[in-house]
Write a protein that holds these residues in place. Sequence first.
Motif, PDB file in Angstrom:
ATOM      1  N   ASP A  18      -3.403  17.455  12.670  1.00 63.03           N
ATOM      2  CA  ASP A  18      -2.962  18.848  12.637  1.00 63.03           C
ATOM      3  C   ASP A  18      -3.567  19.570  11.434  1.00 63.03           C
ATOM      4  O   ASP A  18      -4.131  20.669  11.549  1.00 63.03           O
ATOM      5  CB  ASP A  18      -1.428  18.852  12.566  1.00 63.03           C
ATOM      6  N   LYS A  19      -3.478  18.918  10.268  1.00 56.80           N
ATOM      7  CA  LYS A  19      -3.905  19.558   9.016  1.00 56.80           C
ATOM      8  C   LYS A  19      -5.422  19.739   8.946  1.00 56.80           C
ATOM      9  O   LYS A  19      -5.917  20.812   8.578  1.00 56.80           O
ATOM     10  CB  LYS A  19      -3.434  18.681   7.848  1.00 56.80           C
ATOM     11  N   LYS A  54     -10.445  23.658  14.180  1.00 55.90           N
ATOM     12  CA  LYS A  54     -11.004  24.002  12.869  1.00 55.90           C
ATOM     13  C   LYS A  54     -11.815  22.837  12.309  1.00 55.90           C
ATOM     14  O   LYS A  54     -11.781  21.740  12.838  1.00 55.90           O
ATOM     15  CB  LYS A  54      -9.898  24.386  11.889  1.00 55.90           C
ATOM     16  N   ILE A  62       4.864   4.309  11.131  1.00 53.62           N
ATOM     17  CA  ILE A  62       4.820   5.323  10.059  1.00 53.62           C
ATOM     18  C   ILE A  62       3.391   5.839   9.897  1.00 53.62           C
ATOM     19  O   ILE A  62       3.148   7.034   9.698  1.00 53.62           O
ATOM     20  CB  ILE A  62       5.347   4.740   8.729  1.00 53.62           C
ATOM     21  N   ASP A  63       2.418   4.926  10.026  1.00 54.75           N
ATOM     22  CA  ASP A  63       1.011   5.343   9.970  1.00 54.75           C
ATOM     23  C   ASP A  63       0.694   6.315  11.107  1.00 54.75           C
ATOM     24  O   ASP A  63      -0.084   7.260  10.927  1.00 54.75           O
ATOM     25  CB  ASP A  63       0.091   4.122  10.058  1.00 54.75           C
ATOM     26  N   LEU A  79       2.648   8.504  12.401  1.00 58.60           N
ATOM     27  CA  LEU A  79       3.123   9.826  11.991  1.00 58.60           C
ATOM     28  C   LEU A  79       2.158  10.469  10.994  1.00 58.60           C
ATOM     29  O   LEU A  79       1.870  11.666  11.061  1.00 58.60           O
ATOM     30  CB  LEU A  79       4.526   9.707  11.363  1.00 58.60           C
ATOM     31  N   GLU A  80       1.655   9.650  10.077  1.00 55.77           N
ATOM     32  CA  GLU A  80       0.687  10.168   9.095  1.00 55.77           C
ATOM     33  C   GLU A  80      -0.580  10.670   9.808  1.00 55.77           C
ATOM     34  O   GLU A  80      -1.138  11.711   9.447  1.00 55.77           O
ATOM     35  CB  GLU A  80       0.307   9.073   8.088  1.00 55.77           C
ATOM     36  N   VAL A  85      -0.055  14.049  11.481  1.00 58.76           N
ATOM     37  CA  VAL A  85      -0.122  15.139  10.496  1.00 58.76           C
ATOM     38  C   VAL A  85      -1.568  15.393  10.083  1.00 58.76           C
ATOM     39  O   VAL A  85      -2.008  16.546   9.939  1.00 58.76           O
ATOM     40  CB  VAL A  85       0.752  14.806   9.262  1.00 58.76           C
ATOM     41  N   ASN A 126      -3.410   4.967   2.344  1.00 57.70           N
ATOM     42  CA  ASN A 126      -3.499   4.078   1.169  1.00 57.70           C
ATOM     43  C   ASN A 126      -4.007   2.688   1.527  1.00 57.70           C
ATOM     44  O   ASN A 126      -3.453   1.670   1.090  1.00 57.70           O
ATOM     45  CB  ASN A 126      -2.136   3.934   0.485  1.00 57.70           C
ATOM     46  N   LEU A 127      -5.040   2.637   2.316  1.00 62.37           N
ATOM     47  CA  LEU A 127      -5.622   1.331   2.688  1.00 62.37           C
ATOM     48  C   LEU A 127      -6.552   0.891   1.557  1.00 62.37           C
ATOM     49  O   LEU A 127      -7.784   0.901   1.682  1.00 62.37           O
ATOM     50  CB  LEU A 127      -6.373   1.442   4.016  1.00 62.37           C
ATOM     51  N   GLU A 128      -5.913   0.498   0.457  1.00 61.96           N
ATOM     52  CA  GLU A 128      -6.653   0.277  -0.794  1.00 61.96           C
ATOM     53  C   GLU A 128      -7.713  -0.811  -0.684  1.00 61.96           C
ATOM     54  O   GLU A 128      -8.706  -0.791  -1.408  1.00 61.96           O
ATOM     55  CB  GLU A 128      -5.659  -0.089  -1.906  1.00 61.96           C
ATOM     56  N   ARG A 136       0.810  -1.224   0.000  1.00 63.67           N
ATOM     57  CA  ARG A 136       0.000   0.000   0.000  1.00 63.67           C
ATOM     58  C   ARG A 136       0.836   1.262   0.000  1.00 63.67           C
ATOM     59  O   ARG A 136       0.367   2.320  -0.420  1.00 63.67           O
ATOM     60  CB  ARG A 136      -0.989  -0.001   1.168  1.00 63.67           C
ATOM     61  N   ARG A 137       2.078   1.180   0.460  1.00 61.97           N
ATOM     62  CA  ARG A 137       2.922   2.374   0.475  1.00 61.97           C
ATOM     63  C   ARG A 137       3.842   2.455  -0.744  1.00 61.97           C
ATOM     64  O   ARG A 137       4.582   3.405  -0.885  1.00 61.97           O
ATOM     65  CB  ARG A 137       3.814   2.380   1.720  1.00 61.97           C
ATOM     66  N   PHE A 177       2.687  20.445   7.376  1.00 60.14           N
ATOM     67  CA  PHE A 177       1.984  19.160   7.283  1.00 60.14           C
ATOM     68  C   PHE A 177       2.653  18.205   6.291  1.00 60.14           C
ATOM     69  O   PHE A 177       1.995  17.594   5.460  1.00 60.14           O
ATOM     70  CB  PHE A 177       0.514  19.368   6.887  1.00 60.14           C
ATOM     71  N   THR A 226       4.050  14.894   5.217  1.00 58.48           N
ATOM     72  CA  THR A 226       3.875  13.523   5.698  1.00 58.48           C
ATOM     73  C   THR A 226       5.121  12.686   5.404  1.00 58.48           C
ATOM     74  O   THR A 226       5.832  12.949   4.438  1.00 58.48           O
ATOM     75  CB  THR A 226       2.648  12.876   5.050  1.00 58.48           C
ATOM     76  N   PRO A 227       5.364  11.668   6.240  1.00 56.68           N
ATOM     77  CA  PRO A 227       6.632  10.929   6.098  1.00 56.68           C
ATOM     78  C   PRO A 227       6.688   9.934   4.954  1.00 56.68           C
ATOM     79  O   PRO A 227       7.737   9.696   4.382  1.00 56.68           O
ATOM     80  CB  PRO A 227       6.751  10.201   7.444  1.00 56.68           C
ATOM     81  N   GLY A 245      -3.984  -3.058  11.820  1.00 50.89           N
ATOM     82  CA  GLY A 245      -2.576  -3.417  11.590  1.00 50.89           C
ATOM     83  C   GLY A 245      -1.707  -2.234  11.224  1.00 50.89           C
ATOM     84  O   GLY A 245      -0.699  -2.392  10.523  1.00 50.89           O
ATOM     85  N   LEU A 246      -2.083  -1.043  11.674  1.00 51.02           N
ATOM     86  CA  LEU A 246      -1.266   0.129  11.357  1.00 51.02           C
ATOM     87  C   LEU A 246       0.059   0.069  12.121  1.00 51.02           C
ATOM     88  O   LEU A 246       0.178  -0.617  13.131  1.00 51.02           O
ATOM     89  CB  LEU A 246      -2.020   1.418  11.706  1.00 51.02           C
ATOM     90  N   ASP A 247       1.065   0.819  11.625  1.00 50.71           N
ATOM     91  CA  ASP A 247       2.386   0.793  12.260  1.00 50.71           C
ATOM     92  C   ASP A 247       2.866   2.208  12.583  1.00 50.71           C
ATOM     93  O   ASP A 247       2.100   3.179  12.481  1.00 50.71           O
ATOM     94  CB  ASP A 247       3.397   0.038  11.387  1.00 50.71           C
TER      95      ASP A 247
END
Lengths: 348, 85
Positions: free
Chosen positions: B52-53, B85, B42-43, B45-46, B49, B17-19, A61-62, A115, A117-118, B38-40
């Motif tokens: 925040d956004k 917001k 890196i997810d 961190l996403e 963001v 991108n959880l297709e 997916r990444r 914002f 993203t990594p 099953g997120l990890d």
Amino acid sequence: MYNLNPEQIVKAVYIKSAVAISAQDTFSDNRIPAELMPATISVANAIQPEYKDYISPASARRMAPAVKMGIAAASRALSLAKISNPDGIIAGTGMGCLMDTEKFLNNILENKEEFITPTSFIQSTHNTVAGQIGIMLDCKAYNSTYVHGSLSFESALVDAQLQIEEGAAKNILVGAVDELGIEFYQHTSLRNSQRKSTTLPAGEGAAFFVISDDKEQAMAQLTALETIRNCGIDQLQTRLHTFLTQSKCKLTDIDLLVLGNNGGKWDTYYDRLRAFFPNIRSINYKPLTGEHHSVSAFACWLGCILLSDRSRLNEWDNRITDNTKPRLILLYNQSEGMNHSFMLLKEC
Amino acid sequence: MEQLKLELKENIIEALNLEEFTANDIADDDALFGDGLGLDSIDALELIVLLDKDYGIKLTDPESSKEIFKSINVLAAYIDQNRTK
């Protein structure tokens, strides 16, 4: 061309397996594409394999197409060579992971540098492909990526060749990958058009090989490889002569040319080289794949297939009237009159 | 709140991108990390963001983030109480 210590025994370098993903259906059974792609299209997207056979959905997916193509081609090359853990993983790429580079840069612009993203940053680096292959294989051996424009694949292959010849490794996974991205082509097509670089579509793809010091069941022997940054057209004959002499080979030993003609104004180099071999068959491979930085890896794949299986050559009867199996193939590529490469592939 | 949960699920699917998922595949009390989606890391961190956004929430304490990202239910409640917001 490098020089080894003369007292050192130089090992021969064999190509045990070759796998290509391209705009043609080259992945499924390693066959030579029977049809040329339409020359009128502007981009030639690669035919993507069924990735779930090679990559778990959670990992995929990444991954952008370059990473997926690289992993699938590398996995299949290892499987065909019956190698589970190579002594090194070496990749070449001209532009790296373009799609994630585009995403990352667009994010910066759209969000005014906030914002960020990594994922797209992590995936955009040029060494993502070789790194992901290493992670997937849990292979902690030598892992390197060459980003040398249109000599990226050749640079990776020189590294692998040196390591095999010097006995530093027995089996190395080596290959190249480039992807089209989404927007990049639009930004560069005008430049290419103005420079008359090519009349072919922009392409993408991946090709991976297992090279080894073991001859058993090898597809081909890599007997010589040379890269030249600058070579005037009038120097071509001398450079070719030097290359062949150092390779202990004569012009008449070669019985097939695989050339990188792309319809651009620098095709004069290929015409000049072709004239040195008036009675020898030649194949122009780029109309099959489109033009990109690491397309010479596709040429290497094609050479391996032609050397390893006579029946494959027969599939090209309409283009090659003489069905005699080639024994020694010279591959020649250049880009806009620079980044020349000579490669000699010999039957095993 | 139901609208916020649906919006969150759709945003998470797009951002990560959880297709193979649709919003209907994610239950409100499913664990987002570990055995659930099953997120990890890196997810994670996403997601930081994304908060925040989209909602003006800045998470600075990793320990509290673990609790906030427990499930859609917990996350939606936290956003509802803290969004700017």
